[in-house]
Structure formats: C-alpha cells, structure tokens
Design a protein around this motif. Structure first.
Motif, PDB file in Angstrom:
ATOM      1  N   ASP A  34       0.834  -1.210   0.000  1.00  0.00           N
ATOM      2  CA  ASP A  34       0.000   0.000   0.000  1.00  0.00           C
ATOM      3  C   ASP A  34       0.864   1.252   0.000  1.00  0.00           C
ATOM      4  O   ASP A  34       0.608   2.217  -0.737  1.00  0.00           O
ATOM      5  CB  ASP A  34      -0.920   0.010   1.230  1.00  0.00           C
ATOM      6  N   HIS A  35       1.884   1.234   0.841  1.00  0.00           N
ATOM      7  CA  HIS A  35       2.787   2.383   0.966  1.00  0.00           C
ATOM      8  C   HIS A  35       3.490   2.663  -0.364  1.00  0.00           C
ATOM      9  O   HIS A  35       3.497   3.800  -0.866  1.00  0.00           O
ATOM     10  CB  HIS A  35       3.813   2.091   2.065  1.00  0.00           C
ATOM     11  N   GLY A  36       4.067   1.622  -0.948  1.00  0.00           N
ATOM     12  CA  GLY A  36       4.740   1.789  -2.230  1.00  0.00           C
ATOM     13  C   GLY A  36       3.779   2.149  -3.338  1.00  0.00           C
ATOM     14  O   GLY A  36       4.083   2.980  -4.202  1.00  0.00           O
ATOM     15  N   GLY A  37       2.596   1.527  -3.321  1.00  0.00           N
ATOM     16  CA  GLY A  37       1.600   1.825  -4.348  1.00  0.00           C
ATOM     17  C   GLY A  37       1.209   3.287  -4.357  1.00  0.00           C
ATOM     18  O   GLY A  37       1.060   3.907  -5.425  1.00  0.00           O
ATOM     19  N   LEU A  38       1.019   3.855  -3.169  1.00  0.00           N
ATOM     20  CA  LEU A  38       0.666   5.276  -3.067  1.00  0.00           C
ATOM     21  C   LEU A  38       1.784   6.154  -3.616  1.00  0.00           C
ATOM     22  O   LEU A  38       1.542   7.095  -4.383  1.00  0.00           O
ATOM     23  CB  LEU A  38       0.377   5.636  -1.612  1.00  0.00           C
ATOM     24  N   LYS A  39       3.012   5.872  -3.228  1.00  0.00           N
ATOM     25  CA  LYS A  39       4.133   6.697  -3.682  1.00  0.00           C
ATOM     26  C   LYS A  39       4.335   6.585  -5.196  1.00  0.00           C
ATOM     27  O   LYS A  39       4.550   7.581  -5.897  1.00  0.00           O
ATOM     28  CB  LYS A  39       5.410   6.283  -2.954  1.00  0.00           C
ATOM     29  N   ILE A  40       4.293   5.365  -5.685  1.00  0.00           N
ATOM     30  CA  ILE A  40       4.535   5.134  -7.111  1.00  0.00           C
ATOM     31  C   ILE A  40       3.430   5.757  -7.958  1.00  0.00           C
ATOM     32  O   ILE A  40       3.689   6.416  -8.972  1.00  0.00           O
ATOM     33  CB  ILE A  40       4.631   3.622  -7.390  1.00  0.00           C
ATOM     34  N   ALA A  41       2.175   5.565  -7.534  1.00  0.00           N
ATOM     35  CA  ALA A  41       1.050   6.099  -8.304  1.00  0.00           C
ATOM     36  C   ALA A  41       1.037   7.627  -8.282  1.00  0.00           C
ATOM     37  O   ALA A  41       0.720   8.271  -9.294  1.00  0.00           O
ATOM     38  CB  ALA A  41      -0.268   5.550  -7.762  1.00  0.00           C
ATOM     39  N   PRO A  88      -4.630  15.042  14.786  1.00  0.00           N
ATOM     40  CA  PRO A  88      -4.402  13.751  15.445  1.00  0.00           C
ATOM     41  C   PRO A  88      -3.698  12.712  14.573  1.00  0.00           C
ATOM     42  O   PRO A  88      -2.995  11.845  15.096  1.00  0.00           O
ATOM     43  CB  PRO A  88      -5.816  13.288  15.817  1.00  0.00           C
ATOM     44  N   MET A  89      -3.899  12.764  13.252  1.00  0.00           N
ATOM     45  CA  MET A  89      -3.283  11.770  12.376  1.00  0.00           C
ATOM     46  C   MET A  89      -1.821  12.093  12.052  1.00  0.00           C
ATOM     47  O   MET A  89      -1.138  11.280  11.415  1.00  0.00           O
ATOM     48  CB  MET A  89      -4.083  11.630  11.071  1.00  0.00           C
ATOM     49  N   PHE A  90      -1.341  13.240  12.474  1.00  0.00           N
ATOM     50  CA  PHE A  90       0.032  13.652  12.163  1.00  0.00           C
ATOM     51  C   PHE A  90       1.039  12.691  12.794  1.00  0.00           C
ATOM     52  O   PHE A  90       0.940  12.337  13.965  1.00  0.00           O
ATOM     53  CB  PHE A  90       0.279  15.074  12.674  1.00  0.00           C
ATOM     54  N   VAL A  91       2.005  12.290  11.982  1.00  0.00           N
ATOM     55  CA  VAL A  91       3.130  11.475  12.458  1.00  0.00           C
ATOM     56  C   VAL A  91       4.404  12.239  12.138  1.00  0.00           C
ATOM     57  O   VAL A  91       4.613  12.646  10.986  1.00  0.00           O
ATOM     58  CB  VAL A  91       3.160  10.090  11.765  1.00  0.00           C
ATOM     59  N   PRO A  92       5.270  12.475  13.117  1.00  0.00           N
ATOM     60  CA  PRO A  92       6.516  13.193  12.856  1.00  0.00           C
ATOM     61  C   PRO A  92       7.323  12.521  11.748  1.00  0.00           C
ATOM     62  O   PRO A  92       7.325  11.289  11.623  1.00  0.00           O
ATOM     63  CB  PRO A  92       7.253  13.134  14.195  1.00  0.00           C
ATOM     64  N   VAL A  93       8.001  13.325  10.955  1.00  0.00           N
ATOM     65  CA  VAL A  93       8.737  12.816   9.799  1.00  0.00           C
ATOM     66  C   VAL A  93       9.693  11.692  10.190  1.00  0.00           C
ATOM     67  O   VAL A  93       9.794  10.668   9.501  1.00  0.00           O
ATOM     68  CB  VAL A  93       9.506  13.966   9.111  1.00  0.00           C
ATOM     69  N   GLU A  94      10.382  11.855  11.301  1.00  0.00           N
ATOM     70  CA  GLU A  94      11.373  10.859  11.707  1.00  0.00           C
ATOM     71  C   GLU A  94      10.742   9.530  12.134  1.00  0.00           C
ATOM     72  O   GLU A  94      11.441   8.516  12.266  1.00  0.00           O
ATOM     73  CB  GLU A  94      12.256  11.404  12.836  1.00  0.00           C
ATOM     74  N   GLU A  95       9.423   9.494  12.330  1.00  0.00           N
ATOM     75  CA  GLU A  95       8.745   8.273  12.745  1.00  0.00           C
ATOM     76  C   GLU A  95       7.957   7.628  11.598  1.00  0.00           C
ATOM     77  O   GLU A  95       7.285   6.618  11.789  1.00  0.00           O
ATOM     78  CB  GLU A  95       7.791   8.572  13.908  1.00  0.00           C
ATOM     79  N   ARG A  96       8.048   8.210  10.422  1.00  0.00           N
ATOM     80  CA  ARG A  96       7.295   7.682   9.280  1.00  0.00           C
ATOM     81  C   ARG A  96       8.070   6.579   8.560  1.00  0.00           C
ATOM     82  O   ARG A  96       9.299   6.537   8.577  1.00  0.00           O
ATOM     83  CB  ARG A  96       6.985   8.801   8.281  1.00  0.00           C
ATOM     84  N   VAL A  97       7.315   5.716   7.897  1.00  0.00           N
ATOM     85  CA  VAL A  97       7.903   4.698   7.038  1.00  0.00           C
ATOM     86  C   VAL A  97       8.484   5.397   5.814  1.00  0.00           C
ATOM     87  O   VAL A  97       7.874   6.315   5.262  1.00  0.00           O
ATOM     88  CB  VAL A  97       6.838   3.675   6.601  1.00  0.00           C
ATOM     89  N   ASP A  98       9.647   4.967   5.369  1.00  0.00           N
ATOM     90  CA  ASP A  98      10.283   5.570   4.202  1.00  0.00           C
ATOM     91  C   ASP A  98      10.924   4.469   3.363  1.00  0.00           C
ATOM     92  O   ASP A  98      12.110   4.192   3.476  1.00  0.00           O
ATOM     93  CB  ASP A  98      11.329   6.602   4.647  1.00  0.00           C
ATOM     94  N   VAL A  99      10.100   3.824   2.553  1.00  0.00           N
ATOM     95  CA  VAL A  99      10.564   2.761   1.670  1.00  0.00           C
ATOM     96  C   VAL A  99       9.963   2.996   0.283  1.00  0.00           C
ATOM     97  O   VAL A  99       8.788   3.299   0.152  1.00  0.00           O
ATOM     98  CB  VAL A  99      10.133   1.362   2.173  1.00  0.00           C
ATOM     99  N   TRP A 100      10.760   2.861  -0.726  1.00  0.00           N
ATOM    100  CA  TRP A 100      10.348   3.001  -2.117  1.00  0.00           C
ATOM    101  C   TRP A 100       9.730   4.369  -2.396  1.00  0.00           C
ATOM    102  O   TRP A 100       9.164   4.635  -3.396  1.00  0.00           O
ATOM    103  CB  TRP A 100       9.376   1.898  -2.548  1.00  0.00           C
TER     104      TRP A 100
END
Length: 680
Positions: free
Chosen positions: A582-589, A668-680
C-alpha cells in the motif's frame, strides 16, 4: 522521506481548507470522486477514512447477509448479477452432453434443486462416511489421505504442484501443513474469553453435524472430543500465519529418497499414487517439523480417533453440497459465530458462485465477451507502463540503497510480466464430467478431482507463465513472485477502481495505486527475496538488506500499536507485506500521476485540487462496514490490514497527503517525519 512533487504548497493548503470545510459543487463525471460518498463534516486530519468514505458507509449499511460490505463486495454483487444473467440464460435450455453449456446449465440447475438435495440428505456421502468408519489399520492411512485430498476434503497435510521457488521455470511438489478446521493455531491454544466462546460453539457445531450423519448424541460427543484432540495436537506443532510468511524458512528441498527416509512411517508411494504421480525425483517440504509431528501422531493415536477425525473432514468439507439442514448447521457456525452474519446469502448467489468456482474460465469467457470493453484494456496497459516508469524513478531516488542493488531492482522491474483483463488462451473443460443423473455433491467432488488432475499434469513440465491464477470476472488483482507477474482481471476494472470517463487524478489514485501495490509486492519483505526470474535468491547487498529491514520494522511497530477493537491490536508482522505494498503503491502512483500531468496540470473540480482527488479516490477503494466478529477473525488470520487502516494507517506516512490537505502537527493523524515509514 524525499519530497518529489512540484505543486505550490499554498494552493494545496487552500484547497484542503475548502474541502475539509465541506464545500460542494455540482457533480462532474470527469472528477471521478462522488461527493455523496464523503462525509465532509469529518476532519480530514482526524479521521480521513470517515471524511472520504463516510457517506458511502452510511448509504450501505450492513444487511444480515454480510459480515462485511465494502466496495469490493459491491462490485462482486454487480458481477454476480451479471453472471446470473449469463448462467440462467444457458440453464433454461437443454444442451448436448459434454458441451460447456451443458456443464454450466446442469450444474446450476442441480445446485438450485433444493427439493432433491433435501430429499437426498446425507445419502450422497453415506458410503464414504461408512468406509471411513470401517478404518481398521494404519497401513490404510496414506492412500486414504490421498483420496480425501483429491476430493478436496483435507487431512493432516497436503501438497500442491507449482514453481520451484529456487528453480522457477520448473514445477515441483511442495508438501505443506494442514489439518486445522479453524485454520489458525491460535483458536486451539489461546485462552481469552472470546476464543473460548468460539471453541465452545465449534464443539456444538461438530456434535450436531455428527448427529445429522446418524450418530447418537453420545457417539457424536465422543467423536467431537476425538476430533478436538487431533486438531489441538496439530495446532501445537503448526507454524503461525506470520511464520508462514518467511519463504526461506518454508522451503526445504530434498530427494524423494530422502523424504522417505527422513519422514518414515508413512507410505508416500501409496499417497502420491492416488494422484497417478510416479518417478518423483525431488520435492520440497514446507513445514518439516509439522510433517514429522503429524506422521508421528498418526502412528501413535488409536485408529478409531483418526477415523473420527477423517469423518469430520468429510462432513465439514461437503456441508455446502448437501441438504439445507446440513448447510444451515454449517452457516450457524461459520457465518454467525465466526463472521457475525445474521442470514445466509440467497440460494441463487450461492449457486452462481458454485458454478463460477467450478467452471471459472468458461464462465469468464462469456463474461468478457459481454461486459469488458477493449478500450478499458488499452488504457490499463498504458497506466501499467506509466507506473513501471514511476517505480523505476522511485528506485533511483532511494538514498539508502546502493547502486549495485538498484541495478538488480531495475532488472527485476524490467522483467515484470503483465496480464490485463483475460487470458489469451482459455481452459479446456472437456475432461470434466457433469452428469445430472448423479447428485450435486458427486458432481462437485468430481470437479475437485478434475482440478487436482489438472494440477498434477504440470509435474515434469516447465512453468506456464501464461496461466492465470484468477478468473477474468474476479474483483481482485495479484502479484506472483515465482513468475514475477502482475495481473489485473477484468472484474476489477470498473468504478470505483477504474473509470473511463474520469481524469488522471482519479484513475491514478484508484486503479493506479492498485497497480503500484501489486508492483511493490515484487519489492516487499517477501517479494524482495525473489530475483527477476522468480527464484528465491538474495540479490541485495548485506548492508542494503539490513537498511531495508530497519525501515520496514517501522511499519510493523506502527501497525502493532493500532487497537482495532478494545483489547485487540493489529498484527504488524502478519500484515507487513500488504502494508508495504500500500505504501509503495501510493508513492509510485502519485509519482506517475505527477509525470502524466506535468505538462498539462488538471484544474480544481468539485472544490478539490487534483492532489486531493487522488487521495480521496484511494480512500474510497476501502470503504466498508464490518461486524466486530469479522474484525476479530480478519485480525487473527488475514495478511491485509482492515480497510479503515489501509487509509488511516497508510496516509500518515505519505508527505504528499499532508501537503494536499494541509495536515499539521496539530492534527491527530500527524506522524513526525522521523517516525514515518520511508521505503520506495
């Protein structure tokens, strides 16, 4: 995460404020999104899932028939009605024996004939049941387990024939664990109150089924206890669904001679002989400890206990093909207790599904001819090509990946085998006998035999990459690592996944993310272990593999922290592959969407910027209402996260979503940049 987009942040933020405050305009079919599906009173930085899907969920409340109803189910409903029209048109006439039309029509009519099925009761399986009751000697086990597997009835373990994971061009036998009616070992070993209640109902279900087979209450109770003894013993040595996701740990290749030596106490020749398989050179055993343990258990347990267990597999495995009384008993457990359903699906739906499951590609050929436009396939092929370009760009952007590994990743991407719509060659069903003179159950068992014979015919032959693992009418998509292929059946290529009238903002956010999702499976925690040819070999540098694991662990930890029900958290390890996809799909699309519109930016439509419509389109895919029982069942067993969390759990890791909707650290949905997933 590197930001790779060019739209002014001020314009995006302004659009977000207008959208989040509920601004509405007249419907525009080119916008793709539909305002009625949304709940713009919700705050997009608090509950984006509710914001994007709330209107749809309110308009589609759960009926008694469903434990869950979402956009996938809506399309399946539409497809079922289309298939019903095709099948009933055939079924109303007589056809020459042996033709596909005869098989489709007769099978459907037999399925629908409740009068005959109720009159037959348990008669179609009585001889089978009595044969199992007469089991006397352990030497009979192997051939008997082979027969039951060929009839689709399960047993202690099973096998399938498919691509050798380390020699992907060749087919091989793979023996795997089985034996658990409830599927997951946790049902047999967990002691929380909900699981114990399910187990109590499971016991009652077994007792009633044995009584329907003619057993006295006392005998039925004794048989139930024997079955539970067997299944609990097997559960204790089974691998969990999470452990089954490790391809290396579940690949153990050996010669046939080694199998017979190391897994003695079971007549493997007799077992495989049931399928006509001879002269086996080598094979794999997926779960070695389980298979050894199961053989040991069979040899130590009383024959009568094993016989009761096999009788249960027969009753449970044929319950959908017998009388209404038997089916109702099965539904009370699987439908009501496990899934929370309140009523059965109408008979016609069950019967259409049975025909579809038995003669899938024959029905699919009719479906494609009537319902799938050629233009849809052409546009999908274009979208897939654009997504491949985007994924290549994403690979190049990764600062954590070495040039050596990037080169291998590009080679794998370039080797993707793409399937869209329907197969070039249709299945041949001439060897399948459907005979209206026999019972419905007998015909179904024959159809299962037909499928096993088809599978076994692959042994000794090279893998056929043109074969489809889904029928064209299926509302789904898949990636197969051993053939390195992505497949998008015709059934999913309709709204809200795909809309020929909508612009790129919608289609890249909807079907574009689905395409990107399947592509990313080639690079998720499992798919990344297979090379461009589909072989299970390491193509990563040691350092890159460690960095990849470190980054994906962020995803595991994030989903582990999500409470899906009071006291029940999501399983980040079990769902890791799908969450990465899902994560990669969002970024790629999103990257592909920007590429496609770079020279001709799209306008604001319905008060939403193109970027906002991209993410709203994505969220709409997962709109769903779901019962608590089903939430619990899926959380224990499914490799996919729940629909809500495929939105509210995925988007907080995508910077472009923050920019599109003006999400800040105050949301409330905010996630700090350093805590986010970062793949692809």
């Amino acid at each position: 995460m590197k930001r790779f987009f060019y739209y002014p942040i001020v314009a995006c933020a302004f659009g977000a404020l207008a959208a989040c405050n509920g601004q509405k305009q007249a419907e525009d079919p080119t916008a793709g999104i539909r305002l009625a599906n949304m709940d713009t009173t919700a705050k997009c930085g608090t509950e984006f899932y509710e914001y994007a899907c709330g209107g749809w969920m309110k308009a589609h409340p759960l009926t008694g028939e469903y434990s869950s109803f979402g956009t996938f189910d809506m399309l399946r409903e539409n497809n079922l009605k289309q298939l019903q029209d095709l099948i009933t048109e055939i079924a109303k006439d007589k056809h020459e024996q042996g033709t596909v039309a005869q098989k489709i029509g007769d099978l459907y009519n037999m399925a629908m004939d409740s009068v005959k099925r109720n009159a037959d009761g348990m008669k179609p399986i009585k001889e089978y049941y009595d044969m199992l009751a007469g089991l006397k000697d352990k030497s009979e086990y192997a051939a008997l387990l082979g027969k039951m597997q060929r009839d689709g009835l399960g047993g202690f373990f099973g096998f399938y024939i498919g691509a050798d994971q380390k020699n992907s061009k060749a087919n091989i036998i793979d023996v795997y664990q089985g034996g658990l009616t409830l599927g997951q070992k946790e049902y047999y070993i967990d002691t929380d109150s909900v699981t114990m209640d399910i187990m109590d109902n499971y016991k009652k279900f077994m007792v009633k089924m044995f009584q329907l087979a003619g057993e006295t209450p006392e005998n039925a109770e004794a048989k139930m206890n024997n079955v539970l003894t067997v299944e609990t013993a097997l559960a204790k040595i089974s691998k969990s669904n999470t452990e089954l996701r490790d391809p290396h740990a579940n690949y153990n290749k050996m010669t046939y001679a080694q199998l017979k030596k190391d897994y003695a106490g079971f007549d493997w020749d007799a077992y495989f002989g049931v399928f006509g398989i001879k002269d086996i050179k080598d094979l794999t055993v997926g779960q070695t400890a389980f298979v050894k343990g199961a053989i040991k258990y069979m040899n130590e347990a009383p024959v009568a206990v094993v016989a009761d267990y096999l009788q249960w597999n027969l009753l449970n495995g044929t319950s959908s093909y017998l009388s209404d009384e038997v089916y109702n008993t099965s539904f009370d457990f699987y439908g009501r207790v496990l899934s929370g359903k309140e009523e059965q699906s109408p008979r016609w739906k069950r019967c259409v599904s049975a025909v579809d499951g038995t003669l899938g590609e024959a029905v699919g050929e009719l479906y494609v001819e009537k319902y799938f436009p050629a233009a849809a396939k052409e546009r999908m092929v274009e979208l897939v090509n654009n997504l491949k370009i985007s994924l290549g760009q994403r690979i190049d952007m990764q600062s954590w990946m070495s040039d050596e590994t990037k080169k291998k990743a590009h080679e794998k991407l370039d080797a993707f085998y793409v399937k869209v719509g329907y197969p070039d060659k249709w299945r041949d069903y001439s060897a399948l006998e459907i005979n209206a003179e026999d019972s419905y159950a007998e015909n179904i068992l024959r159809s299962v035999n037909f499928e096993y014979d088809y599978m076994c015919s692959k042994l000794g032959k090279p893998v056929d990459k043109t074969e489809w693992m889904m029928t064209p009418q299926t509302v789904n998509a898949y990636y197969n690592p051993t053939t390195n292929e992505i497949c998008f059946p015709a059934g999913i290529l309709q709204y809200p996944f795909f809309d020929m009238n909508a612009d790129d903002a919608f289609n890249y956010g909807a079907i574009g993310v689905v395409i990107g999702h399947e592509m990313t499976h080639g690079f998720d925690d499992q798919g990344s272990q297979y090379d461009k040819d589909g072989n299970l070999v390491n193509w990563w540098t040691e350092e890159d593999a460690a960095r990849f694991k470190e980054r994906t662990q962020v995803m595991v930890n994030f989903f582990d922290s999500i409470e899906v029900l009071p006291g029940l958290n999501a399983n980040g390890a079990l769902t890791l592959g799908e969450n990465i996809a899902d994560h990669g799909g969002l970024k790629i699309a999103f990257q592909a969407f920007q590429n496609a519109t770079a020279n001709s930016p799209l306008p604001v439509k319905l008060g939403f910027t193109p970027e906002q419509r991209f993410f709203i389109a994505y969220a709409t895919l997962w709109a769903s209402n779901m019962r608590d029982e089903y939430i619990r069942l899926l959380t224990k067993s499914d490799v996919h996260a729940l629909g809500k969390w495929r939105v509210d759990g995925a988007l907080p890791h995508i910077q472009a979503w923050y920019d599109a909707f003006g999400i800040t650290e105050n949301d409330p949905m905010f996630v700090p940049v350093e805590e986010r997933v970062d793949v692809w």
